[in-house]
Design a protein around this motif. Structure first.
Motif, PDB file in Angstrom:
ATOM      1  N   ASP A 146       0.847  -1.187   0.000  1.00  0.00           N
ATOM      2  CA  ASP A 146       0.000   0.000   0.000  1.00  0.00           C
ATOM      3  C   ASP A 146       0.886   1.241   0.000  1.00  0.00           C
ATOM      4  O   ASP A 146       1.616   1.489   0.957  1.00  0.00           O
ATOM      5  CB  ASP A 146      -0.900  -0.010   1.231  1.00  0.00           C
ATOM      6  N   THR A 147       0.837   1.998  -1.076  1.00  0.00           N
ATOM      7  CA  THR A 147       1.697   3.174  -1.222  1.00  0.00           C
ATOM      8  C   THR A 147       0.978   4.480  -0.885  1.00  0.00           C
ATOM      9  O   THR A 147       1.522   5.552  -1.115  1.00  0.00           O
ATOM     10  CB  THR A 147       2.256   3.249  -2.648  1.00  0.00           C
ATOM     11  N   SER A 148      -0.226   4.386  -0.319  1.00  0.00           N
ATOM     12  CA  SER A 148      -1.012   5.591  -0.062  1.00  0.00           C
ATOM     13  C   SER A 148      -0.358   6.501   0.977  1.00  0.00           C
ATOM     14  O   SER A 148      -0.627   7.690   1.002  1.00  0.00           O
ATOM     15  CB  SER A 148      -2.435   5.221   0.384  1.00  0.00           C
ATOM     16  N   ASP A 149       0.513   5.977   1.829  1.00  0.00           N
ATOM     17  CA  ASP A 149       1.147   6.801   2.859  1.00  0.00           C
ATOM     18  C   ASP A 149       2.517   7.320   2.433  1.00  0.00           C
ATOM     19  O   ASP A 149       3.306   7.774   3.256  1.00  0.00           O
ATOM     20  CB  ASP A 149       1.252   6.032   4.167  1.00  0.00           C
ATOM     21  N   GLY A 150       2.815   7.255   1.127  1.00  0.00           N
ATOM     22  CA  GLY A 150       4.069   7.792   0.620  1.00  0.00           C
ATOM     23  C   GLY A 150       5.208   6.800   0.537  1.00  0.00           C
ATOM     24  O   GLY A 150       6.288   7.133   0.059  1.00  0.00           O
ATOM     25  N   LEU A 151       4.989   5.578   1.029  1.00  0.00           N
ATOM     26  CA  LEU A 151       6.014   4.545   0.904  1.00  0.00           C
ATOM     27  C   LEU A 151       6.023   4.010  -0.525  1.00  0.00           C
ATOM     28  O   LEU A 151       5.064   4.197  -1.272  1.00  0.00           O
ATOM     29  CB  LEU A 151       5.753   3.415   1.893  1.00  0.00           C
ATOM     30  N   VAL A 152       7.101   3.351  -0.896  1.00  0.00           N
ATOM     31  CA  VAL A 152       7.172   2.744  -2.225  1.00  0.00           C
ATOM     32  C   VAL A 152       7.114   1.229  -2.081  1.00  0.00           C
ATOM     33  O   VAL A 152       7.512   0.682  -1.057  1.00  0.00           O
ATOM     34  CB  VAL A 152       8.455   3.172  -2.991  1.00  0.00           C
TER      35      VAL A 152
ATOM     36  N   ARG B 253      13.755  -1.448  -2.963  1.00  0.00           N
ATOM     37  CA  ARG B 253      12.663  -0.511  -3.249  1.00  0.00           C
ATOM     38  C   ARG B 253      12.519  -0.430  -4.766  1.00  0.00           C
ATOM     39  O   ARG B 253      13.505  -0.232  -5.482  1.00  0.00           O
ATOM     40  CB  ARG B 253      12.991   0.872  -2.673  1.00  0.00           C
TER      41      ARG B 253
ATOM     42  N   ASN C 106      11.367   7.515  -4.183  1.00  0.00           N
ATOM     43  CA  ASN C 106      10.673   8.776  -3.944  1.00  0.00           C
ATOM     44  C   ASN C 106      11.742   9.788  -3.538  1.00  0.00           C
ATOM     45  O   ASN C 106      12.941   9.476  -3.524  1.00  0.00           O
ATOM     46  CB  ASN C 106       9.565   8.613  -2.893  1.00  0.00           C
ATOM     47  N   GLU C 107      11.344  10.989  -3.210  1.00  0.00           N
ATOM     48  CA  GLU C 107      12.324  12.033  -2.910  1.00  0.00           C
ATOM     49  C   GLU C 107      13.199  11.658  -1.706  1.00  0.00           C
ATOM     50  O   GLU C 107      14.418  11.861  -1.722  1.00  0.00           O
ATOM     51  CB  GLU C 107      11.600  13.362  -2.643  1.00  0.00           C
ATOM     52  N   ALA C 108      12.606  11.101  -0.679  1.00  0.00           N
ATOM     53  CA  ALA C 108      13.367  10.727   0.521  1.00  0.00           C
ATOM     54  C   ALA C 108      14.389   9.639   0.209  1.00  0.00           C
ATOM     55  O   ALA C 108      15.542   9.714   0.647  1.00  0.00           O
ATOM     56  CB  ALA C 108      12.418  10.267   1.623  1.00  0.00           C
TER      57      ALA C 108
END
Length: 172
Positions: free
Chosen positions: A54-60, A82, A86-88
């Motif tokens: 589930d990527t809804s919380d910004g995780l990949v 991963r 993402n940016e992080a």
């Protein structure tokens, strides 16, 4: 030493728990952190929730593998891949997180694990892989360089100098 990457399953329950118990007893931060975020004593839950879906919380999305030494039938380390950055993760984290259990270090295992992880990255269609390590982790840097890693730069992250290496499959 014959190493292969395996997924967490009941077949490897005792070996994975043994590795994590050793790491915890050693009192050191477990890397990749993906393997220590859940209670592994509830192994069915652990296996079913180890990977980000589930990527809804910004995780990949990611894939987690354990490294099995087939000759000794022990888990010697773990890899977390991963699927994209993402940016992080682009700043500090990268595509691959890897760790070798304390009793198995300095045996060339990390270099081989990264090589196996790069095969998985190719299967996922990742054309260029970012790996990072703390500047003072010379063993990790050597393992990355041994797999074609080229230092791009060093950054300061939470008071620690982090080295960022790229592995480009066009050159491997």
């Amino acid at each position: 030493m014959r190493l292969k990457l395996v997924k967490a399953s009941n077949e490897y329950c005792n070996q994975i728990k043994d590795m994590l118990d050793e790491w915890n007893a050693f009192g050191e931060k477990i890397i990749p952190s993906a393997i220590c975020c859940l209670d592994y004593n509830d192994f069915e839950y652990y296996c079913n929730n180890l990977e980000v879906k589930d990527t809804s919380d910004g995780l990949v999305p990611d894939s987690t593998f354990f490294c099995l030494d087939e000759e000794r039938n022990i888990i010697v380390g773990a890899i977390n891949i991963r699927h994209y950055l993402n940016e992080a993760l682009l700043f500090n984290g990268g595509h691959i997180g890897d760790g070798v259990r304390p009793s198995e270090r300095r045996k060339g295992i990390a270099t081989k694990m990264i090589s196996l992880a790069l095969e998985e990255c190719r299967k996922l269609g990742i054309p260029k892989v970012l790996m990072v390590c703390d500047k003072d982790n010379i063993g990790s840097a050597k393992s990355i360089i041994n797999n074609g890693g080229v230092l791009e730069n060093e950054i300061m992250c939470d008071g620690v100098i982090v080295q960022r290496y790229w592995i480009d499959f066009d050159y491997n």
